[in-house]
Each structure stands twice: as structure tokens, then as C-alpha cells.
Design a protein around this motif. Structure first.
Motif, short mmCIF file in Angstrom:
data_model
loop_
_atom_site.label_atom_id
_atom_site.label_comp_id
_atom_site.label_asym_id
_atom_site.label_seq_id
_atom_site.Cartn_x
_atom_site.Cartn_y
_atom_site.Cartn_z
N CYS A 233 7.95 -9.74 -17.14
CA CYS A 233 6.49 -9.52 -17.26
C CYS A 233 5.74 -10.30 -16.18
O CYS A 233 4.76 -9.80 -15.62
N ALA A 234 6.19 -11.52 -15.90
CA ALA A 234 5.55 -12.34 -14.87
C ALA A 234 5.70 -11.70 -13.50
O ALA A 234 4.75 -11.70 -12.69
N ALA A 235 6.88 -11.15 -13.20
CA ALA A 235 7.09 -10.49 -11.91
C ALA A 235 6.24 -9.24 -11.78
O ALA A 235 5.71 -8.93 -10.70
N VAL A 236 6.05 -8.51 -12.89
CA VAL A 236 5.19 -7.33 -12.87
C VAL A 236 3.75 -7.75 -12.56
O VAL A 236 3.04 -7.10 -11.78
N TYR A 237 3.31 -8.83 -13.17
CA TYR A 237 1.97 -9.36 -12.89
C TYR A 237 1.83 -9.66 -11.40
O TYR A 237 0.85 -9.27 -10.76
N ALA A 238 2.83 -10.34 -10.83
CA ALA A 238 2.77 -10.76 -9.42
C ALA A 238 2.84 -9.59 -8.46
O ALA A 238 2.29 -9.65 -7.35
N SER A 239 3.51 -8.51 -8.86
CA SER A 239 3.75 -7.39 -7.94
C SER A 239 2.47 -6.72 -7.46
O SER A 239 2.46 -6.08 -6.40
N ASP A 240 1.37 -6.85 -8.18
CA ASP A 240 0.11 -6.20 -7.81
C ASP A 240 -0.78 -7.10 -6.96
O ASP A 240 -1.84 -6.68 -6.51
N TRP A 241 -0.34 -8.32 -6.71
CA TRP A 241 -1.20 -9.34 -6.09
C TRP A 241 -1.55 -9.00 -4.64
O TRP A 241 -2.70 -9.07 -4.23
N THR A 242 -0.56 -8.63 -3.83
CA THR A 242 -0.79 -8.33 -2.41
C THR A 242 -0.37 -6.92 -2.03
O THR A 242 -0.45 -6.53 -0.87
N PHE A 243 0.08 -6.14 -3.02
CA PHE A 243 0.80 -4.90 -2.75
C PHE A 243 -0.05 -3.87 -2.01
O PHE A 243 0.25 -3.46 -0.88
N LEU A 244 -1.14 -3.42 -2.62
CA LEU A 244 -1.92 -2.34 -2.04
C LEU A 244 -2.62 -2.78 -0.75
O LEU A 244 -2.91 -1.94 0.12
N ALA A 245 -2.88 -4.07 -0.60
CA ALA A 245 -3.51 -4.58 0.63
C ALA A 245 -2.64 -4.32 1.86
O ALA A 245 -3.15 -4.33 2.99
N THR A 246 -1.35 -4.06 1.66
CA THR A 246 -0.47 -3.74 2.79
C THR A 246 -0.95 -2.48 3.50
O THR A 246 -0.87 -2.37 4.74
N ALA A 247 -1.45 -1.51 2.75
CA ALA A 247 -1.94 -0.26 3.34
C ALA A 247 -3.24 -0.46 4.10
O ALA A 247 -3.63 0.40 4.91
N LYS A 248 -3.90 -1.56 3.89
CA LYS A 248 -5.19 -1.84 4.53
C LYS A 248 -5.03 -2.49 5.91
O LYS A 248 -5.95 -2.48 6.72
N ARG A 249 -3.87 -3.01 6.20
CA ARG A 249 -3.68 -3.79 7.43
C ARG A 249 -3.98 -3.01 8.72
O ARG A 249 -4.57 -3.59 9.65
N PRO A 250 -3.64 -1.73 8.85
CA PRO A 250 -3.97 -1.03 10.10
C PRO A 250 -5.44 -0.63 10.22
O PRO A 250 -5.85 -0.09 11.25
N HIS A 251 -6.27 -0.89 9.18
CA HIS A 251 -7.64 -0.38 9.14
C HIS A 251 -8.62 -1.52 8.86
O HIS A 251 -9.46 -1.43 7.96
N ARG A 252 -8.56 -2.58 9.64
CA ARG A 252 -9.32 -3.78 9.35
C ARG A 252 -10.71 -3.80 9.98
O ARG A 252 -11.46 -4.75 9.80
N THR A 253 -11.07 -2.75 10.71
CA THR A 253 -12.37 -2.74 11.37
C THR A 253 -13.51 -2.30 10.45
O THR A 253 -14.68 -2.48 10.78
N VAL A 254 -13.16 -1.72 9.28
CA VAL A 254 -14.19 -1.25 8.36
C VAL A 254 -13.90 -1.79 6.96
O VAL A 254 -12.72 -2.02 6.61
N PRO A 255 -14.94 -2.02 6.16
CA PRO A 255 -14.70 -2.45 4.76
C PRO A 255 -14.08 -1.31 3.96
O PRO A 255 -14.54 -0.16 4.04
N ILE A 256 -13.05 -1.62 3.21
CA ILE A 256 -12.30 -0.59 2.48
C ILE A 256 -12.28 -0.94 1.00
O ILE A 256 -12.06 -2.10 0.61
N GLN A 257 -12.49 0.06 0.18
CA GLN A 257 -12.36 -0.08 -1.27
C GLN A 257 -10.93 0.27 -1.67
O GLN A 257 -10.41 1.32 -1.32
N LEU A 258 -10.30 -0.64 -2.39
CA LEU A 258 -8.93 -0.43 -2.86
C LEU A 258 -8.91 -0.48 -4.38
O LEU A 258 -9.46 -1.41 -4.98
N LEU A 259 -8.30 0.51 -5.01
CA LEU A 259 -8.12 0.52 -6.47
C LEU A 259 -6.75 1.10 -6.78
O LEU A 259 -6.39 2.16 -6.27
N SER A 260 -6.00 0.41 -7.61
CA SER A 260 -4.67 0.90 -7.99
C SER A 260 -4.80 2.15 -8.85
O SER A 260 -5.62 2.20 -9.77
N LEU A 261 -3.97 3.14 -8.56
CA LEU A 261 -3.94 4.37 -9.35
C LEU A 261 -2.69 4.45 -10.21
O LEU A 261 -2.74 4.83 -11.37
#
Length: 485
Positions: free
Chosen positions: A389-417
Motif C-alpha cells: 500500500c505504501a509503494a502504491v501511494y509513492a508511485s503517484d508522487w512523480t509519475f505523471l510529471a514525467t510526461a511534462k518534461r518535454p513541455h516546460r515552456t507553458v503551464p500544464i494541468q495534470l490530472l491522473s485518469l
């Protein structure tokens, strides 16, 4: 058919601990046979009603007790302790297990055979119902016995019961859903986040307390994942551990309100079990998860290699990286002074060290991958389900932000689906795990990410995937409970 239920469950919180006090009594409904008189059974009763002590293998005892919903809610170590002290008693047909008017001497778990619950009367007896394997009856209390049996419980076939005597009734209580006995050391913040209040079998309540991380008033997605898995884990035999889960985030959660977790027992098997969990706020399902559990077994093995990266002791923590910006000359002095004098941020339950930290001042596009070392701050209780359960909690901490790395010039809204995980080998979430993440694709307002968790020995212990909403942040966006779509 369950004729005995937890009827007087109360939860008292004292500091960090949760004390559960459970009373048991007969609920005389839903019986397989009711409202009939059976004089012949009364005539068949014998006066030998103490039962014959027999020998049953510890494995059989543990496997059976692990199937009882009442016991599944307890910490994983509790069933082992209960299995060590229960008395296996055998009763012949017509023998009385409990007699009306005598002191209640324990809680009986019916393993084999059938018993009849009845009230003796001048006509013979009035049958209230039948109990079969998996049912339990009687009374368990650590206090002095004050109650008397309200009915006779008679074997109508050869019967074997496991009896938990009153002197061992304390094993039915625990300081939390993870720990049987209190620990002298302070409980880790992550373990407190994953602690749920038991309302009844398969129904739990979770909270977002002031010191828990949240985002703009919304419940952190990893909290929903971890708490939902905690609820599901308390509905299976502790010998079965989650091997995969698949979840959907439907509405953003409100941190000001408790979350109700409802568990549905989709499938039960000796080797595999499946559970569905719904997280509910304001009468609406905000999150749903399917989780599959498996008993450990031998099998074929192969894995991809862990990348060659610096060890955790060679890297800076997120707090240390943040402090560096206080003296970064690229940042205006007034802004640095504001950061330094600002209110302290909430304490993170995770210790995170990035292998290739992002330069927050630069807006340079970065490759869509990253690796971070992660672990719980503080030691967790030795419950394998808790560590997953603790690992599942941690898995969402930095995960989706990985997809944001190539697009850092604009503010992006991220929400887990949605979020999926697979568990390959045992591990501890309070020891360093390397989370290797990549985002192979972003399109149509969504980003996809994949990741692998390695322990420090280079073993691949978990894999994960997630897709999230990924669009340019608009001024009209508000953090309110609304559809993620």
C-alpha cells in the motif's frame, strides 16, 4: 449464511493508536431453517458437551481462519497468533456445544459439520437456525464473564470447531489495522495516512488530516490508491498479497471530507482472490479499483536489468535541492527572501532523491524520462500488505510529471485518469527503491507513463503504468470536485 455478526463495534482513538472493542451476539435472522419445533433433537442431546480435543495441522487452522471476514480485518500477524491458541474441539452428533443459561466461554469458529441453534421449551425445542462451516458463534471478552448463553447450540452431524477462549479475546483487538501491539517508536506519517477506521466488515473510512499532503484542496491520487488497497487487503486472507491493481480516478476528492471505502468480494479462491473498491464522497463514487490477490508460489523468473545510476547517498534530497534556490543568483532576491520567509510546507511522508534533478529556473525541454529513489520516512510496521500500500501511494508522487518534461515552456494541468500496478517480488517500502519512469507518448490531451521499481539489489519488484489529463492550464480552471474529463 452468517448468523453471528459484529454488533457492538466501537472505535476509540487515543493519540496515534486505534483501539477496537468487538462484542458478539446471535443475530437470529437469515437462518437456513427457522421457526420449527424439533422434540427428537432434544431427546438426542447428551450431557457430554465439552468436546474432544483433537490435533489439526497448523496449516489447516491458519488457512481456515484466514477465510473468516471478521479476522481478515485484523493485522496480518493476528491470525497467526489466534491460530496458535485456538482449541480444536470435536463434537459428535447430538452433543451440545453451548447450553442455555451457562456462562459463555469463548468464540466458536465452525470448521466442519453443522449445528442447530435452538431454545428449549416445554414442547422440546424451538429451532432458530442452522450454522455451517465458516460461521461463528458465542462470545469473546477479555473481561469477567457476565453473560449467559441465550440458547442451545447442538451438533446435528459430527462437528469440529476452533474455540478462542475468553482469556485470548484481546487478540481480536488491535491498535491499528496494521499493528497488533503498540510500537515504542513513533509511527511513520505514511503509515498513519494508510490507517483506516473500520466501520463494519468491508466498509472503511479514510481521512485527509491537516498534516497529510494534498493539492489545492484536492485529495492526492496516491492517497486514494493506497487507502483503497488497504481496504481491499483487509478483506482477504493475509496469506494472499496483491499482485495487480487497476484503478480509475472519476472525480477529484475533497480533502475536507472523509472518504468511505466500500469493498466488494468479487471472487474468492484458494490461490487467487479479486476485490473491487469504491471510494465515496457526498454519495458519489470518486474513485474505483479492482485488485487481484495471490498466494505465494514458485515459478519461472527473468527480468530486465536495473540501470546504472548513482546510489541514494550520492544524491540530494528534495528539501536540500529546494534550499539551494534560496541562494541561487538567477532568482530575484525579493523572491528568494519570500520563499525563505514563507510558511513551512507540509511534511512529506516520502524521502525522494532525483537522479537527474530538474532545474526549476530553466525552462529547457527535457527528455521524457527520469529516475528517482524513494522510500518512506520512518520505519513501517512489518506487514507485507502495508508495504505494498505504501509503494502504491509513492508511485503517484512523480509519475505523471514525467510526461511534462518535454513541455516546460507553458503551464500544464495534470490530472491522473487511471493507474495500474503489478507486484513481482516482496520488498520493503521503508528501504530505498529506484523508480525508473518514461513517457513514450503524449497526444489528444493525455500523457502516458510507464515505470519499474528496483530494490538496491537490482531486483525488479514492481511495475506501473498511468495515463493522465495533460492540457494547457487555463485561468478558469478551479480545484473543485468535478469530472476529470
Amino acid at each position: 449464511m452468517l448468523i453471528i455478526e459484529t454488533t457492538g463495534a466501537t472505535v476509540r482513538r487515543t493519540g496515534r493508536s486505534t483501539d477496537c472493542h468487538l462484542d458478539f451476539k446471535l443475530r437470529l435472522v437469515h437462518a437456513s431453517s427457522t421457526n420449527r419445533t424439533n422434540p427428537s433433537m432434544a431427546e438426542a442431546r447428551t450431557e457430554s458437551w465439552t468436546g474432544k480435543r483433537i490435533v489439526v495441522s497448523p496449516v489447516e487452522v491458519t488457512n481456515f481462519l484466514g477465510s473468516i471476514p471478521l479476522l481478515q480485518q485484523l493485522p496480518g500477524t493476528s491470525i497467526q497468533k489466534i491460530a496458535e491458541v485456538v482449541e480444536p474441539l470435536q463434537f459428535g452428533k447430538g452433543e451440545v456445544l453451548l447450553r442455555e443459561g451457562t456462562p459463555e466461554d469463548g468464540l466458536y469458529f465452525l470448521w466442519k459439520g453443522e449445528v442447530e441453534v435452538s431454545i428449549p421449551n416445554s414442547m422440546g425445542s424451538h429451532t432458530l437456525g442452522l450454522l455451517k462451516s465458516g460461521d461463528y458463534f458465542g462470545y469473546a471478552s477479555a473481561e469477567l464473564i457476565k453473560n449467559l448463553n441465550k440458547s442451545d447450540v447442538t451438533a446435528i452431524s459430527e462437528v469440529i470447531c476452533f474455540v478462542l477462549r475468553n482469556e485470548n479475546a484481546h487478540l481480536l483487538s488491535s491498535v491499528s489495522i496494521w499493528a497488533q501491539q503498540p510500537d515504542e517508536s513513533e509511527v511513520a506519517l505514511l503509515e498513519r495516512i494508510l490507517e483506516l477506521e473500520t466501520l463494519e466488515v468491508d466498509l472503511y473510512k479514510g481521512y485527509t488530516k491537516p498534516d497529510y499532503p494534498s493539492f489545492g484542496g484536492n485529495v492526492y491520487g496516491g492517497q486514494l490508491l493506497g487507502q483503497a488497497l488497504a481496504a481491499a487487503s483487509k478483506s482477504v486472507d493475509p496469506a494472499l498479497l496483491v499482485h495487480s491493481l487497476h484503478a480509475y480516478f472519476l472525480l477529484t476528492g475533497d480533502e475536507r471530507m472523509p472518504i468511505i471505502y466500500k469493498v466488494e468480494r468479487t471472487r474468492n479462491g484458494h490461490t487467487f482472490a479479486t476485490r473491487q473498491v469504491s471510494a465515496i464522497q457526498k454519495g458519489r463514487v470518486i474513485f474505483t479499483m479492482y485488485a487481484s490477490f495471490q498466494r505465494s508460489m514458485e515459478g519461472f523468473e527473468h527480468q530486465e536489468s536495473m540501470p546504472n545510476v548513482p546510489t541514494p547517498d550520492q544524491l540530494l534530497s528534495q528539501d536540500e535541492l529546494r534550499k539551494r534556490y534560496f541562494s541561487d543568483p538567477r532568482i530575484p532576491l525579493k523572491k528568494r527572501e519570500k520563499w525563505a520567509g514563507g510558511k513551512p510546507t507540509k511534511s512529506s511522508p516520502l524521502d525522494v532523491k532525483e537522479v537527474d534533478p530538474i532545474d526549476e529556473v530553466s525552462k529547457e525541454a527535457l527528455p521524457p524520462w527520469q529516475s528517482v529513489w524513494m522510500k518512506s520516512k520512518g520505519k513501517l510496521t512489518d506487514d507485507p500488505a502495508l508495504h505494498r500500500c505504501a509503494a502504491v501511494y509513492a508511485s503517484d508522487w512523480t509519475f505523471l510529471a514525467t510526461a511534462k518534461r518535454p513541455h516546460r515552456t507553458v503551464p500544464i494541468q495534470l490530472l491522473s485518469l487511471d493507474h495500474s500496478m503489478w507486484f513481482h517480488k516482496p520488498f520493503r517500502a521503508d528501504e530505498w527503491l529506484l523508480f525508473v519512469q518514461s513517457s513514450p507518448r503524449a497526444s489528444n490531451g493525455r500523457g502516458s507513463v510507464y515505470g519499474h521499481f528496483f530494490n538496491q539489489n537490482g531486483e525488479l519488484v514492481m511495475s506501473a503504468s498511468q495515463e493522465g489529463l495533460m492540457r494547457k492550464l487555463q485561468k478558469s480552471d478551479r480545484s473543485v470536485a468535478k469530472s476529470k474529463l
